[in-house]
Design a protein around this motif. Structure first.
Motif, short mmCIF file in Angstrom:
data_model
loop_
_atom_site.label_atom_id
_atom_site.label_comp_id
_atom_site.label_asym_id
_atom_site.label_seq_id
_atom_site.Cartn_x
_atom_site.Cartn_y
_atom_site.Cartn_z
N ARG A 193 0.94 -1.67 0.15
CA ARG A 193 0.08 -0.06 -0.13
C ARG A 193 0.68 1.35 -0.10
O ARG A 193 0.46 2.41 -0.62
N HIS A 196 2.24 1.87 -3.20
CA HIS A 196 1.25 2.44 -4.92
C HIS A 196 0.75 3.36 -5.37
O HIS A 196 -0.06 4.24 -4.33
N TYR A 207 1.88 -0.46 -8.91
CA TYR A 207 0.68 -1.33 -8.64
C TYR A 207 2.17 -1.60 -6.97
O TYR A 207 3.06 -2.47 -7.28
N GLY A 208 1.58 -2.12 -6.02
CA GLY A 208 1.49 -2.48 -4.74
C GLY A 208 1.66 -3.91 -4.86
O GLY A 208 3.02 -4.03 -3.98
N LEU A 268 -4.73 -3.66 -5.50
CA LEU A 268 -3.41 -2.59 -5.55
C LEU A 268 -2.63 -3.23 -6.21
O LEU A 268 -1.77 -3.00 -7.57
#
Length: 455
Positions: A193, A196, A207-208, A268
């Motif tokens: 998170r 992200h 993108y996490g 995510l």
């Protein structure tokens, strides 16, 4: 004088057996046909320049050790399981490789009589050669064919490892601590998170996390969402403890935690995860994914270690799968070699199987040139040259797999029912609460179906 290791004794015993072999096989005229994952032609990785040898290399090595003329049929297409069934039941091969296929009792012979007579593997030799974790998965045990419980349809030579991969450069750019060995999946989610969104250095979207539907069910083990089945090798489904393994699903807080976690991971991920797309930039300088959760995502990085491409190996790292409160994790996938039921030279086929799994020269050829990502299943692999390769922490990886690998008598009772439920979570068409309820219904139906078939 130091006592010879068991491994050296194995090699000497096999060499003597080759010298004393009667008939055409001693002169190399007897052909043993194998179905194995070695390609027909040599290929060159376009990025690393690493050469992937053809099956001829393995044919020569096994022929030299055993004295047989070895012919390998490539078992590497997308429908390899169907190909395996055809080759073993038609008599086209004598020896074949398999992994976790339920139907192996119909394709392969029980090796127990050969093992008992073996001067190498009999009389406690199996226990000396293979790790305890490996020994757990050598005998057959699933609810599908209970009458085959305890039989041995193949001997193992390799174990696959489940790992979480991550891009250390993305974490550096965000100023966030990267994943560490021992992090739980919940901690990995929190770290995902934090990286992200729009990258503060490159200005590009990060993108996490990334996940795929296949094999994601085994992450649930780390959440204590599945109790390991302990049926004491009585795989009669009518004796299955449904209260413990099925009814408990309805109110399982651990399973709900897993589905909640999975739904959060999806938020995510890049678009396309429902079709296994979205990770096309992984392992490139344009990569946009911070944490890759599919267990095979780290396989490619091993070619970069082999090619000593530090620019890649310093960026893309991997850690072991987190473990459950019981200390278990991962997908127990072993590679076995067995004797095809329709083989007409089964005694010769046995000598080949025995030689492959016990001879350091053959095992090193497998790991160094064909399965660089794999792990040995030997109790003491110290004689293998593979352990001296530049892959980091190989001994630790072996130790982690042996000590924390998931041990169960049957995992299909949860694996088959949960896969469509996971697909719905990834597609955002079901809530975690409804996923748990559906999971209960799917497992219940699976067990009831097995009970009907057992009558």
């Amino acid at each position: 004088m130091k006592r010879m290791s068991f491994f050296i004794i194995v090699v000497m015993t096999l060499a003597l057996a080759g010298c004393n072999r009667q008939g055409g096989s001693a002169s190399g005229t007897q052909t043993v046909k194998m179905a194995w994952t070695m390609a027909d032609q040599e290929t060159v990785d376009p990025v690393t320049g690493i050469k992937n040898p053809s099956k001829v290399i393995m044919e020569n090595v096994v022929s030299k050790v055993t004295g047989y003329n070895i012919e390998i049929t490539w078992l590497g297409s997308s429908n390899w399981i169907q190909q395996l069934e055809t080759l073993t039941t038609s008599g086209e091969v004598d020896v074949a490789r398999f992994t976790n296929q339920v139907m192996v009792p119909q394709w392969f012979d029980d090796l127990t009589p050969y093992i008992q007579k073996s001067t190498v593997l009999g009389n406690g030799g199996m226990e000396k050669l293979f790790s305890d974790y490996t020994l757990n998965y050598i005998p057959y045990h699933t609810f599908d064919i209970p009458e085959a419980t305890g039989q041995i349809f193949g001997l193992p030579y390799e174990l696959s490892q489940s790992c979480v991969s991550y891009d250390a450069e993305i974490f550096r750019q965000w100023g966030v601590e990267p994943p560490q060995e021992g992090d739980s999946f919940e901690i990995l989610l929190e770290k995902g998170r934090k990286v992200h969104g729009t990258n503060p250095v490159t200005g590009k979207q990060n993108y996490g996390m990334y996940i795929r539907a296949d094999r994601t069910e085994f992450i649930a083990i780390s959440f204590d969402a599945w109790l390991a089945v302990r049926n004491n090798f009585d795989m009669n489904i009518r004796n299955f403890d449904k209260e413990k393994y099925v009814e408990s699903i309805k109110t399982s807080s651990e399973l709900l935690n897993y589905f909640n976690w999975l739904a959060a991971v999806v938020e995510l991920c890049p678009p396309g995860i429902t079709t296994n797309a979205g990770a096309e930039k992984w392992m490139t300088e344009d990569n946009d994914i911070a944490i890759h959760l599919h267990p095979s995502a780290y396989y490619t990085v091993f070619n970069y270690y082999k090619a000593k491409m530090d620019n890649i190996t310093s960026r893309f790292k991997f850690i072991s799968y987190p473990v459950s409160s019981e200390g278990q994790q991962g997908f127990p996938e072993f590679d076995f070699l067995g004797i095809a039921k329709q083989s007409k030279i089964k005694d010769d086929a046995w000598k080949v199987v025995e030689a492959v799994v016990t001879t350091p020269e053959i095992l090193d050829e497998i790991f160094l040139n064909f399965r660089y990502v794999g792990l040995p299943v030997l109790r003491d692999p110290s004689m293998l040259k593979y352990l001296k390769e530049p892959i980091p922490d190989t001994r630790r990886r072996i130790e982690v797999s042996f000590n924390t690998g998931f041990r169960t008598d049957d995992y299909w009772f949860f694996r088959t029912p949960i896969q469509p439920v996971i697909a719905e979570i990834l597609a955002k068409t079901i809530t975690p609460e409804n996923a748990r309820a559906k999971q209960y219904e799917e497992v219940k139906k699976w067990v009831e179906n097995k009970e009907r078939l057992a009558r």
